[in-house]
Design an enzyme around this catalytic site. Structure first.
Site, mmCIF file in Angstrom:
data_model
loop_
_atom_site.group_PDB
_atom_site.id
_atom_site.type_symbol
_atom_site.label_atom_id
_atom_site.label_comp_id
_atom_site.label_asym_id
_atom_site.label_seq_id
_atom_site.Cartn_x
_atom_site.Cartn_y
_atom_site.Cartn_z
ATOM 1 N N GLU A 24 0.814 -1.216 0.000
ATOM 2 C CA GLU A 24 0.000 0.000 0.000
ATOM 3 C C GLU A 24 0.850 1.271 0.000
ATOM 4 O OE1 GLU A 24 -2.944 -0.332 3.116
ATOM 5 O OE2 GLU A 24 -4.123 -1.748 1.917
ATOM 6 N N GLU A 83 -10.512 -4.724 9.067
ATOM 7 C CA GLU A 83 -9.427 -3.746 9.084
ATOM 8 C C GLU A 83 -8.403 -4.052 8.004
ATOM 9 O OE1 GLU A 83 -7.078 -0.509 10.072
ATOM 10 O OE2 GLU A 83 -9.140 -0.934 10.629
ATOM 11 N N TYR A 86 -5.175 -9.474 3.567
ATOM 12 C CA TYR A 86 -3.965 -9.539 2.765
ATOM 13 C C TYR A 86 -3.650 -10.991 2.454
ATOM 14 C CZ TYR A 86 0.871 -9.025 1.257
ATOM 15 O OH TYR A 86 2.040 -9.056 0.531
ATOM 16 N N VAL A 87 -3.335 -11.226 1.190
ATOM 17 C CA VAL A 87 -2.859 -12.523 0.722
ATOM 18 C C VAL A 87 -1.558 -12.265 -0.020
ATOM 19 C CG1 VAL A 87 -3.328 -14.504 -0.766
ATOM 20 C CG2 VAL A 87 -5.185 -13.492 0.581
ATOM 21 N N GLY A 95 -7.880 -18.630 -4.146
ATOM 22 C CA GLY A 95 -9.127 -18.692 -3.387
ATOM 23 C C GLY A 95 -9.004 -18.300 -1.924
ATOM 24 N N GLY A 97 -8.342 -15.265 -0.466
ATOM 25 C CA GLY A 97 -9.063 -14.040 -0.141
ATOM 26 C C GLY A 97 -10.558 -14.288 -0.068
ATOM 27 N N ASN A 124 -6.436 0.728 -5.913
ATOM 28 C CA ASN A 124 -6.251 -0.724 -5.880
ATOM 29 C C ASN A 124 -7.310 -1.431 -6.732
ATOM 30 O OD1 ASN A 124 -5.612 -3.364 -5.273
ATOM 31 N ND2 ASN A 124 -5.453 -3.014 -3.066
ATOM 32 N N TYR A 131 -13.618 -7.496 -5.004
ATOM 33 C CA TYR A 131 -14.723 -7.269 -4.079
ATOM 34 C C TYR A 131 -16.054 -7.140 -4.815
ATOM 35 C CZ TYR A 131 -10.981 -6.205 -0.730
ATOM 36 O OH TYR A 131 -9.872 -6.252 0.067
#
Length: 157
Positions: A24, A83, A86-87, A95, A97, A124, A131
């Site tokens: 990030e 919060e 992360y993968v 799979g 996430g 991102n 999502y």
């Protein structure tokens, strides 16, 4: 495989948080210590929870989700605020996430919570697409505000 985090996972979680901060583009902001994480997750009154994504072939952790309860005054029930999710890059697409979010959604349904919410950086695009593919929708009418450091101290003093 998804499982609740255990105290022995704290060093791994700390490392994953550092990796997330690098991804990030804000590594200098990730100042939490392992001791702080251990207390928050497993201390006398834990207020935050974590789940680990573990590679089934190797048994090694490849990702995590850290979350806490929030509350909707409009709905009158708790929800989960995610919060961090992360993968590791080498495990993405496997799979993990989706499995982490599925577990949090399962907890919401099981406990009668009515929201699972999180924030994502606007640049991102891979995460946003992921999502949205799960059915999540952005809340574009809201702006996040934050007080930290000197501004927080000034207001709170």
């Amino acid at each position: 495989m998804i499982r609740p985090a255990a105290p022995a996972d704290v060093p791994v979680i700390h490392g994953l948080i550092r990796e997330l901060a690098e991804y990030e583009k804000a590594p200098e902001e990730a100042v939490a210590t392992e001791e702080q994480l251990r207390e928050a997750l497993f201390g006398e009154r834990p207020a935050v929870y974590a789940h680990m994504a573990v590679d089934e072939a190797t048994g090694e952790p490849v990702g995590f989700a850290m979350w806490f309860l929030n509350f909707s005054t409009w709905r009158g029930v708790h929800g989960i605020y995610l919060e961090d999710l992360y993968v590791r890059p080498e495990a993405r697409g496997g799979g993990h996430g989706r499995a982490l979010l599925t577990e949090l959604a399962r907890i919401c349904v099981e406990r009668g919570y009515q929201r699972l919410e999180w924030s994502v950086l606007d640049w991102n695009e891979p995460a946003i697409g992921f999502y949205q593919a799960l059915g999540a929708r952005p809340q574009d009418e809201w702006t996040v505000f934050r007080l930290t450091d000197e501004a927080l101290t000034a207001l709170g003093s």
